[in-house]
Motif scaffolding. Structure first.
Motif, short mmCIF file in Angstrom:
data_model
loop_
_atom_site.label_atom_id
_atom_site.label_comp_id
_atom_site.label_asym_id
_atom_site.label_seq_id
_atom_site.Cartn_x
_atom_site.Cartn_y
_atom_site.Cartn_z
N THR A 47 -21.96 -35.57 106.38
CA THR A 47 -21.64 -35.62 105.10
C THR A 47 -20.43 -34.65 104.68
OG1 THR A 47 -23.90 -36.02 104.68
CG2 THR A 47 -22.73 -35.28 102.71
N GLU A 48 -20.36 -33.49 105.28
CA GLU A 48 -19.35 -32.53 104.93
C GLU A 48 -17.93 -33.09 105.32
OE1 GLU A 48 -22.20 -31.80 106.64
OE2 GLU A 48 -23.19 -30.69 105.10
N GLU A 49 -17.86 -33.80 106.59
CA GLU A 49 -16.70 -34.16 106.93
C GLU A 49 -16.13 -35.46 105.86
OE1 GLU A 49 -16.91 -33.87 111.58
OE2 GLU A 49 -17.97 -35.51 110.87
N VAL A 50 -17.31 -36.10 105.52
CA VAL A 50 -16.84 -37.38 104.74
C VAL A 50 -16.27 -36.76 103.24
CG1 VAL A 50 -17.81 -39.29 103.34
CG2 VAL A 50 -18.54 -38.97 105.65
N ILE A 51 -17.18 -35.80 102.85
CA ILE A 51 -16.53 -35.18 101.35
C ILE A 51 -15.36 -34.79 101.55
CG2 ILE A 51 -17.06 -33.22 99.64
CD1 ILE A 51 -20.07 -33.95 100.28
N ASP A 52 -14.97 -34.00 102.68
CA ASP A 52 -13.50 -33.28 102.93
C ASP A 52 -12.59 -34.43 102.93
OD1 ASP A 52 -14.61 -30.69 103.14
OD2 ASP A 52 -14.52 -30.69 105.26
N GLN A 53 -12.59 -35.68 103.52
CA GLN A 53 -11.93 -36.61 103.57
C GLN A 53 -11.60 -37.49 102.19
OE1 GLN A 53 -12.62 -39.67 106.67
NE2 GLN A 53 -12.43 -38.36 108.33
N ALA A 54 -12.93 -37.48 101.40
CA ALA A 54 -12.84 -37.94 100.14
C ALA A 54 -12.05 -36.90 99.26
CB ALA A 54 -14.27 -38.21 99.65
N ILE A 55 -12.19 -35.81 99.18
CA ILE A 55 -11.58 -34.85 98.58
C ILE A 55 -9.87 -34.84 98.72
CG2 ILE A 55 -10.84 -32.43 97.95
CD1 ILE A 55 -13.73 -31.75 98.36
N MET A 56 -9.37 -35.03 100.01
CA MET A 56 -8.17 -35.30 100.34
C MET A 56 -7.48 -36.64 99.78
SD MET A 56 -6.95 -32.74 101.48
CE MET A 56 -8.04 -31.01 101.94
N LYS A 57 -8.27 -37.68 99.77
CA LYS A 57 -7.77 -38.97 99.36
C LYS A 57 -7.83 -38.81 97.94
CE LYS A 57 -9.02 -43.86 99.58
NZ LYS A 57 -7.43 -44.17 99.14
N THR A 58 -8.63 -38.28 97.33
CA THR A 58 -8.37 -38.03 95.62
C THR A 58 -7.40 -37.44 95.27
OG1 THR A 58 -11.05 -38.14 95.45
CG2 THR A 58 -9.72 -37.31 93.52
N ILE A 59 -7.07 -36.37 96.25
CA ILE A 59 -5.77 -35.54 95.94
C ILE A 59 -4.61 -36.15 96.26
CG2 ILE A 59 -4.09 -33.70 96.59
CD1 ILE A 59 -7.05 -32.08 96.84
N LYS A 60 -4.48 -37.04 97.13
CA LYS A 60 -3.23 -37.99 97.74
C LYS A 60 -3.11 -39.10 96.73
CE LYS A 60 -1.78 -40.97 101.50
NZ LYS A 60 -2.26 -41.51 102.48
N ASP A 61 -4.16 -39.59 96.01
CA ASP A 61 -4.11 -40.69 95.19
C ASP A 61 -3.72 -40.08 93.68
OD1 ASP A 61 -5.01 -42.32 96.96
OD2 ASP A 61 -6.98 -42.55 96.02
N GLY A 62 -3.39 -38.82 93.76
CA GLY A 62 -2.91 -38.32 92.42
C GLY A 62 -3.90 -38.16 91.23
N MET A 63 -5.19 -38.20 91.69
CA MET A 63 -6.16 -38.15 90.52
C MET A 63 -6.46 -36.71 90.30
SD MET A 63 -7.45 -40.95 89.39
CE MET A 63 -8.93 -40.35 88.58
N ALA A 64 -6.50 -35.85 91.08
CA ALA A 64 -6.92 -34.37 90.65
C ALA A 64 -6.09 -33.46 90.09
CB ALA A 64 -7.28 -33.97 92.07
N PHE A 65 -4.93 -33.08 90.41
CA PHE A 65 -3.75 -32.36 90.20
C PHE A 65 -2.53 -32.82 89.62
CE2 PHE A 65 -6.02 -30.30 93.61
CZ PHE A 65 -7.01 -29.79 93.08
#
Length: 65
Positions: A47-65
């Motif tokens: 679960t931790e690995e998946v969450i880390d990957q999902a956070i990176m994907k969200t940032i990469k998609d430009g959603m977070a910052f």
């Protein structure tokens, strides 16, 4: 949107730790969707690995910052 509250809480905590600040709920919801998609594609990840990957994907998609 019907989001698993426990998963939402885990993602929110991890994202806010990573970002060092509060993150909008919409960003968390998108990240939870990424978590579900990644977990479906690769169920062997923790679960931790998946969450880390999902956070990176969200940032990469430009959603977070």
């Amino acid at each position: 949107m019907n989001v698993d509250k426990q998963l939402f809480t885990q993602v929110k905590k991890a994202f806010e730790e990573f970002a060092g600040r509060k993150v909008r709920n919409k960003v968390i919801e998108v990240t939870v969707r990424h978590v579900q998609d990644i977990k479906e594609l690769n169920p062997s990840l923790t679960t931790e690995e998946v969450i880390d990957q999902a956070i990176m994907k969200t940032i990469k998609d430009g959603m977070a910052f």
